[in-house]
Design an enzyme around this catalytic site. Structure first.
Site, short mmCIF file in Angstrom:
data_model
loop_
_atom_site.label_atom_id
_atom_site.label_comp_id
_atom_site.label_asym_id
_atom_site.label_seq_id
_atom_site.Cartn_x
_atom_site.Cartn_y
_atom_site.Cartn_z
N VAL A 7 64.65 30.09 34.20
CA VAL A 7 64.51 29.20 35.46
C VAL A 7 63.33 29.86 36.13
O VAL A 7 63.01 31.09 36.31
CB VAL A 7 65.44 29.35 36.29
N LYS A 8 62.35 28.91 36.39
CA LYS A 8 60.95 29.23 37.06
C LYS A 8 60.97 29.32 38.49
O LYS A 8 61.53 28.16 39.06
CB LYS A 8 59.95 28.36 36.25
N VAL A 9 60.68 30.19 39.08
CA VAL A 9 60.99 30.34 40.58
C VAL A 9 59.59 30.92 41.22
O VAL A 9 59.14 31.90 40.96
CB VAL A 9 62.03 31.33 40.92
#
Ligand code: E4P
Length: 218
Positions: free
Chosen positions: A86-88
């Site tokens: 998950v890219k945050v």
């Protein structure tokens, strides 16, 4: 040193994967839009399509910018496939979301990192990867590779597990500079990966070998 490809284009992902040197993929909303992928359902299907091509980590970026939205969206993205990371974005809510995800064993890539201080917060929150944007720093006459080196040194000194993923790579030269700076991963456009192969002495040497072979075998 791992190689990720920085695209949402399935043909390019397949081509890099077929070379046998691909360890993963990074995407972002701009790269998804470039492929004309619209709507939540289509985006999610596309992430699964990418995961079915590459046996490695695939970064899928949250669109929400608030903590609750990021955690909800990130859990849904992580449930799509075991290879999803998950890219945050590196914001206050993003750092809080990364901390939440690390407690749930959901892997994260802290993106849009432009300073050692941001990288420090990402590591303390338990990010799996931190993404310093090399090319975008160079674009504003700063030094992207120098930032990669500073983050590598900081993480080594303090023993952080967070992997340094050099992003916004624009050329083969950038890749080599990031290797020298000690990056764990470089995420690169296909052209930069192929650029590593280019050398005039390889081309002229091969031409000579083939000509000499032809001369005695004709
Ligand atoms: C990947 O994780 C980044 O989103 C990407 O490398 C940004 O690249 P750009 O600066 O060329 O848009």
């Amino acid at each position: 040193m791992k190689f990720f490809i920085d695209t949402a284009n399935l043909e390019q992902i397949k081509e890099a994967n077929d070379m046998g040197v691909l360890d993963g993929v990074t995407t972002n909303p701009t790269l998804m839009a470039r492929e004309g992928i619209k709507g939540e359902e289509n985006c999610r299907k596309h992430y699964v399509d990418i995961c079915n091509i590459v046996n490695g980590d695939v970064s899928a970026e949250v669109i929400a910018t608030d903590y609750e939205g990021m955690t909800r969206e990130g859990e849904e993205l992580a449930a799509l496939h075991q290879n999803i990371v998950v890219k945050v974005p590196c914001t206050a809510d993003g750092i809080k979301a990364i901390k939440y995800f690390s407690g749930k064993n959901i892997r994260t890539n802290c993106t849009l990192v432009f300073s050692p201080g941001q990288a420090l917060l990402a590591a303390k929150a338990g990010a799996t990867y931190v993404s310093p944007f090399v090319g975008r720093l160079d674009d504003i006459s700063s030094d992207g590779v120098e930032l990669v080196g500073k983050i590598v040194d900081m993480y080594t000194f303090y023993g952080f597990d967070t992997r340094v993923l050099a992003a916004s790579i624009r050329s083969a030269q950038h890749i080599i500079q990031c290797v020298e700076a000690g990056a764990d991963v470089a995420t690169c456009p296909l052209a930069a990966i192929k650029g590593l192969l280019k050398h005039p002495l390889t081309d002229s040497g091969l031409a000579t070998f083939l000509a000499d072979h032809q001369q005695v075998n004709s």
